[in-house]
Structures are given as structure tokens and as C-alpha cells.
Design an enzyme around this catalytic site. Structure first.
Site, PDB file in Angstrom:
ATOM      1  N   LYS A 280      71.841  10.568  77.965  1.00 24.72           N
ATOM      2  CA  LYS A 280      70.569  11.252  77.737  1.00 24.72           C
ATOM      3  C   LYS A 280      69.441  10.247  78.017  1.00 24.72           C
ATOM      4  CE  LYS A 280      68.568  14.478  74.412  1.00 24.72           C
ATOM      5  NZ  LYS A 280      68.827  15.285  73.201  1.00 24.72           N
ATOM      6  N   GLU A 362      72.733  27.072  61.694  1.00 23.16           N
ATOM      7  CA  GLU A 362      71.792  27.574  60.686  1.00 23.16           C
ATOM      8  C   GLU A 362      72.488  28.485  59.669  1.00 23.16           C
ATOM      9  OE1 GLU A 362      71.193  27.516  63.952  1.00 23.16           O
ATOM     10  OE2 GLU A 362      69.446  26.209  64.122  1.00 23.16           O
ATOM     11  N   ARG A 390      68.322  32.885  62.668  1.00 21.83           N
ATOM     12  CA  ARG A 390      69.767  32.817  62.853  1.00 21.83           C
ATOM     13  C   ARG A 390      70.508  33.038  61.528  1.00 21.83           C
ATOM     14  NH1 ARG A 390      71.934  29.905  67.494  1.00 21.83           N
ATOM     15  NH2 ARG A 390      71.145  31.107  69.270  1.00 21.83           N
TER      16      ARG A 390
END
Ligand SMILES: Cc1ncc(C[n+]2csc(CCOP(=O)(O)OP(=O)(O)O)c2C)c(N)n1
Ligand SMILES: CC(=O)[C@@H](O)[C@H](O)COP(=O)(O)O
Ligand SMILES: [Mg+2]
Length: 624
Positions: A280, A362, A390
Site C-alpha cells: 500500500k 459493523e 450496516r
């Protein structure tokens, strides 16, 4: 510059390998130059330069369908599909979105923004393709963070069962926004770092290839031997066990092996998972060293920009959490993969066993809090308004029906700005207000936020405290935390004839509007509502008694919002002749742009509110 010659994916099909390498360098530099100027998601996009080039080199978008999970890493895809120019206005009002948008390009197959949706969408497109007798490829690109989302496993479970031809590319950079967490992440680590497995697999493959053409039967047996060795070496090849052909792991920055593996995946029947290892922030040293910090970057502040002296609401939340946890060991924080975004890094450092980053999960985060509350702890779920969507059933089924003392610290409530439709915190008042037992409050400034958090933790049932993605007003913070009487509004200034009932940051706006109206002979009352549930009944009855007009102001959907609650209150009281005007977010998805530009676009500003008031109460004479 090769990049100048690239306007559609077809333009790179004739490139030689050296050309593709050069193109990767040019794209990487383009992203660095552009995104550091405009702001946007930075490290994720630097990590997928080669992967995206290889994808468009091997597959034929838009007939082959590529779906980007979360979609924050789709900038290279946008560059290769004719949208280089759009980067000058990336995520700006009426500019190019930072996420895939079907309305923006035929190459954007599915609008994303929330994590873990790509495999479900891809499987749907694979089923659709087969029902229509079409032959295209379907590819989902999903990160290791998004792979911790339960929905991803629901889709893998289904895909592995019905065995449609599709490709899932797992972009594994060991990072979510923070370092990735969970057993799945540890499992991927094993696949990444098990040299024995990958070497043995290569040896076996080499052996198979060396044997001159052998009968299918022998080949199948040998394949089984290879697979059983694979099973032996990396116990429980998770993805193979659930019906996928697992390929990899491969170096996600090595174009030749990416191209080779994608070709192999393309020829493999049934569901395939290609495990790709990337870095990343690749190619930008500080992003490689600190990918969390460079997950997204803000545009540089101009020379004239004044750094706001006020702390952000998130930092006030985090500091108050530390204060509360220091005095009450029952206080526990839970975050679904937004440790830094919610400001909880310092809390985690100080209370590592009372702070849980559960990954992009979540639903699990909410019901974990229910369990924590059942065991006598005081859980605080730090969650963005949009991501709380969610966990709606968990709020109802696991927390509110049982009336458990869970505190929802609903951050990014209201317009978040550049992330656009998928991230605006527009709906939480409407979706929470209908649930019995929950109480909902919103502070007018950062000082009130700390008191509301203190008050919320003293309640015996579920409470939501919602606050915006913004800096505070720079008000003085009280040293002592104090309890706010539940359901009690605050009259900021009295007035005649009409009252502006405002919530959160709209209180400041209401004060400014009242000043503007004074000059026009209109003297509105300004009320800091503080609570959406329960409402301040006494105040509302008094306003009715004084025959006051009402304008409600909230940075939330008007439908189902605080204004609706006020209307419902009067209707239930049989008071039917109140003049109530509701202002807030209209019945549409709010696009990306700066928060101010968006507020202006919907008239949620001093001019807009003043206009409404003068229209509603036109009879005032101008001051002589
Ligand atoms: C449902 C949901 N929860 C949280 C987020 C916030 N979020 C955006 S990107 C991200 C991390 C994604 O990690 P990964 O999929 O590995 O992609 P990477 O950034 O590493 O390329 C998170 C948690 C989200 N977009 N959607
Ligand atoms: C793509 C995604 O969902 C996150 O990166 C999000 O953009 C973070 O939002 P904040 O910048 O408000 O923390
Ligand atoms: Mg990742």
C-alpha cells in the site's frame, strides 16, 4: 509520454512489456502529482498500479466487467478508461467522483464506496451473463480489509457452491485503513509467508509440465496429488475448501507474473481466487512507511488558509473517552476498522484491552457491544453514520429490544463532503428514531459533545450521540463534565412570532440567520434542540401556546428527521394549526463536493433559511 496515448483500455493492448513498465511509472507519478494537489485516496491507488494495468491488458472492459470493492482504489482504472482530465477536479463539487460511478463511465460496472459488496455484485453479473447466454468475464477486486466484511464471505459461500465462472482478485497489502486485523488476516499472512508451500507447488507444477503428454486419468491423479500436497502444506486452504480454485500468492507489482496469472485465471473454469500481494503506497516512500497516514490525503492548505484553532469533534470524542475510561473501568470502545478515523488510536494505546477494532464488521461490532453490555460493561460503539446502516437489525434486535446500555458514538453525521452519496451521514436520525428505547442527541459544539458523552454513559438503555465530520467552534471546554437533563432543549435566544429549532451545527447557522433577520424586523427565537428523542415536550407545548411559527433545521434527511418528530408531536397532541417548516437534507442522494458547496446547493445556509422565513412570515414591516 505513453500516458498521453492512453484514452481507452484498448490503447495498451499493443504495448510491449517495457512499455507497460514505463506506463506504470508514468501513472504512479501522475497519481502522486495530482492527488497530493486535490486530496483523495492515495496509498490504496499507488498499490494497484500494476494490477490495474495487467487487468486492462488481459481483460476487455467494458464487455468484461471489473468491480472495485470499496472503490477508493479505482483511480488507475479511471486513468486507463479515459478520465485523466477528471483528476483536476477529483471529488470536487460537480467534478469526478473518487469512487466508481456507472453514471460516469461505461467501464464502471458497479457503484461502490462501502466495503465487501464486490463479490456479491460480481456473482450477480455472472449469473446474469449465463442466463443471457453471454460469454464475458466478471472480475471482483477486493482488498484484504474488505475481505474481513461478513458480506464478502456470504458471497464466497454462494459462489463456491454454484460454481459460476468468475474471478475474485484478493489485493492483499496487509492493511485495512489501519493494519488489518483478525484471523482471516493471520491466515492470509500464512499463505503469504509460507515459502515451503509455494516452492513445493512450483516444483510439482514443474514436474507435471515436464512429463510428456500423459493420459487425462494420470494427469487428474497427479493434480489430486498436487492438491492434497497443497492441503497438507497449508492446512485447510480456506478458499479451495469452499469451492474456489486458489491461485497465488503472486507479487502484485510484477507485471509478467500478473499477466501470466490473469491469463491462467481467465482459462480456469468455475470460481477462481487470485491472491495478489501488494504494497500500500508503493512508489512513494513516506506512504510505504506509513500507509495508514497516507490512506487518504487532504489538499494542501493555501498560503492564506488559517488553521482552525478548534479541535475536531472526533478528537473531542477520543479525549473524552480517555477521561471517562480513566474514571470508570467498565468503559470499553469498539470500532469496525475505523480506529484512526474515529480518533481512537491514543485510547487504544492507553487501554489496549478495552479497545476492539473488529475489522470491517459493523454487524458484529454492534452485537459484540450488546454482549459487552450484558456482562456489565459500558460499551461505546464508535461508528460513522453511514457505516452504522450496516448494523440496523443488530441495533433493533440485539440492543434496543433488550434495552441494553450501549452508546452509539455516531461520527460523520451530516454531510461528509468529498466522499459523496455513499458516505453522507444523512439517514441516521430517520433510521434510529423509529426504534423504541433508543435516545438520540446531538451537541451544538465540542463542549456540549463531551457533556453528552458523559450523560450517555450514565443512561440505563441505548443512546446515540451524533456529531459531524468537522472541527468544533473553538469554544472553551468546561473542565468538569456534567450531566445534561435528557430531553431538555436549550433556548439560545428568545424571540417573537417564530422559533428556529436547530440541531448540532445548525444552531450556529440559526444564530447567524437570526442576526440577519433582526435587520429586517424579524426576531426569531433560536433553540438548540439537543435531543431528537425524546423531544422537549414542554418547549413545544409552550411554542404552541405562544402561537409561534416554527422552522426546524437539521443536517439530516428531512424525511423522518427531527422536524418530522416535531410535526408528529403536534399531531399527536391534536394541535393542528401550527405553521411548521422543515429544513434539512432533501429527498435525494447528496453528491460529492465540499460541505459548504453542498450546503449552498440545497439552500441550507443563512440566505436560504432567511428566504424561507421571509416567505413564511412576510407581513413584518421593514424597520423605518
Ligand atoms: C462498510 C464499510 N466500512 C468501513 C469502510 C471504511 N473503509 C474504507 S477503505 C477501508 C479499508 C479497506 O481495506 P482494503 O480493502 O484492504 O483496501 P486497501 O485500502 O488496503 O487497498 C475501510 C475500513 C467502508 N468503506 N465500508
Ligand atoms: C473509502 C472510505 O470509506 C474511507 O477511506 C473514508 O473515505 C474515510 O472517511 P474519513 O476521511 O471521513 O475518515
Ligand atoms: Mg488492504
Amino acid at each position: 509520454m505513453l500516458l498521453e496515448r492512453v484514452n481507452t483500455p484498448a490503447d495498451i493492448k499493443q504495448f510491449s512489456l517495457p512499455d507497460l513498465h514505463r506506463l506504470a511509472e508514468e501513472i504512479r507519478q501522475f497519481i502522486i502529482d495530482s492527488v497530493t494537489k486535490t486530496g483523495g485516496h492515495f496509498a490504496p491507488n499507488l498499490g494497484v498500479v500494476e494490477l490495474t494495468i495487467a487487468l486492462h491488458y488481459i481483460f476487455d472492459s467494458p464487455s468484461d466487467k471489473i468491480i472495485w470493492d470499496v472503490g477508493h482504489q479505482s483511480y488507475v482504472h479511471k486513468i486507463l478508461t479515459g478520465r485523466k482530465e477528471g483528476f483536476q477536479h477529483l471529488r470536487m463539487y460537480k467534478g469526478m467522483s473518487g469512487f466508481p460511478k456507472r453514471s460516469e463511465s461505461e467501464h464502471d460496472m458497479f457503484d461502490t464506496g462501502h466495503a465487501s459488496t464486490s463479490i456479491s455484485a460480481a456473482l450477480g453479473m455472472a449469473i446474469g451473463r449465463d442466463l443471457k447466454g453471454e460469454k464475458n468475464q466478471v472480475i471482483a477486486v477486493i482488498g484484504d480489509g474488505a475481505m474481513t466484511g461478513g458480506m464478502a464471505f456470504e458471497a464466497l459461500n454462494h459462489a463456491g457452491h454454484i460454481k459460476k465462472d468468475m474471478l475474485v482478485i484478493l489485493n492483499d497489502n496487509e492493511m485495512s485503513i489501519s493494519p488489518n486485523v483478525g484471523a482471516i488476516s493471520n491466515y492470509l499472512m500464512k499463505l503469504r509467508t509460507d515459502p515451503y508451500y509455494s516452492r513445493a507447488k512450483a516444483d510439482i507444477q514443474h514436474l507435471l509440465n515436464k512429463i510428456p503428454t500423459i493420459g487425462d486419468k494420470v494427469l487428474k491423479t497427479l493434480e489430486r496429488v498436487k492438491d492434497s500436497l497443497k492441503y497438507l502444506m497449508v492446512s485447510g486452504m480456506l478458499f479451495e475448501e469452499i469451492g474456489f480454485t486458489y491461485l497465488g500468492p503472486i507479487d502484485g507489482h510484477d507485471l509478467p507474473s500478473l499477466i501470466e496469472s490473469l491469463k491462467q485465471a481467465k482459462q480456469t473454469k468455475g470460481p477462481v481466487l487470485l491472491h495478489v500481494l501488494t504494497k500500500k503506497g508503493k512508489g512513494y516512500a513516506s506512504a510505504e512507511d506509513a500507509p495508514e497516514k497516507f490512506h487518504a490525503v487532504s489538499p494542501p492548505k493555501g498560503p492564506t488558509a488559517v488553521k482552525s484553532p478548534a479541535p475536531s469533534y472526533a478528537s473531542i470524542f477520543a479525549n473524552t473517552m480517555i477521561r471517562l475510561a480513566e474514571t470508570d473501568e467498565r468503559v470499553v470502545a469498539v470500532t469496525p476498522a475505523m480506529l484512526s478515523g474515529s480518533g481512537l488510536n491514543a485510547f487504544y494505546k492507553q487501554f489496549p484491552d478495552r479497545c476492539y477494532d473488529v475489522g470491517i464488521a459493523e454487524q458484529h461490532a454492534a452485537t459484540l457491544c450488546a454482549g459487552l453490555a450484558c456482562s456489565g460493561l459500558k460499551p461505546v460503539l464508535a461508528i460513522y453514520s453511514t457505516f452504522l446502516q450496516r448494523a440496523y437489525d443488530q441495533m433493533i434486535h440485539d440492543i434496543c429490544i433488550q434495552n441494553l446500555p450501549v452508546v452509539f458514538a455516531v461520527d460523520r453525521a451530516g454531510l461528509v463532503g468529498p466522499d459523496g452519496e455513499t458516505h453522507q451521514g444523512a439517514f441516521d436520525i430517520a433510521y434510529m428514531r423509529a426504534i423504541p428505547n433508543i435516545q438520540i442527541m446531538m451537541p451544538k459544539d465540542e463542549n456540549e459533545l463531551q457533556h453528552m458523552l458523559y450523560t450517555a454513559l450514565r443512561q440505563s438503555g441505548p443512546v446515540a450521540v451524533r456529531y459531524p465530520r468537522a472541527d468544533g467552534l473553538g469554544v472553551r471546554l468546561d473542565q468538569e463534565l456534567k450531566e445534561i437533563p435528557m430531553g431538555k432543549a436549550e433556548i439560545i435566544r428568545d424571540g417573537k412570532e417564530l422559533a428556529l429549532l436547530a440541531l448540532g451545527p445548525m444552531v450556529e447557522l440559526a444564530k447567524q440567520t437570526a442576526e440577519r433577520l433582526e435587520a429586517e424586523g424579524i426576531h426569531p427565537m433560536v433553540v438548540n434542540m439537543r435531543f431528537v428523542k425524546p423531544l422537549d415536550r414542554e418547549l413545544l407545548l409552550d411554542l404552541a401556546k405562544r402561537r409561534m411559527g416554527i422552522v426546524t433545521l437539521e443536517e439530516a434527511s428531512v424525511a423522518g428527521g427531527m422536524g418530522s418528530a416535531v410535526l408528529e408531536f403536534y399531531a399527536q397532541q391534536g394541535i393542528t394549526d401550527m405553521n411548521v417548516h422543515l429544513l434539512g437534507l432533501p429527498d435525494q442522494f447528496i453528491e460529492h463536493g465540499s460541505r459548504d458547496a453542498l450546503l449552498d446547493s440545497i439552500g441550507l445556509n443563512v440566505d436560504g433559511i432567511a428566504e424561507v422565513v421571509k416567505m413564511q412570515w412576510p407581513k413584518r414591516k421593514k424597520r423605518a
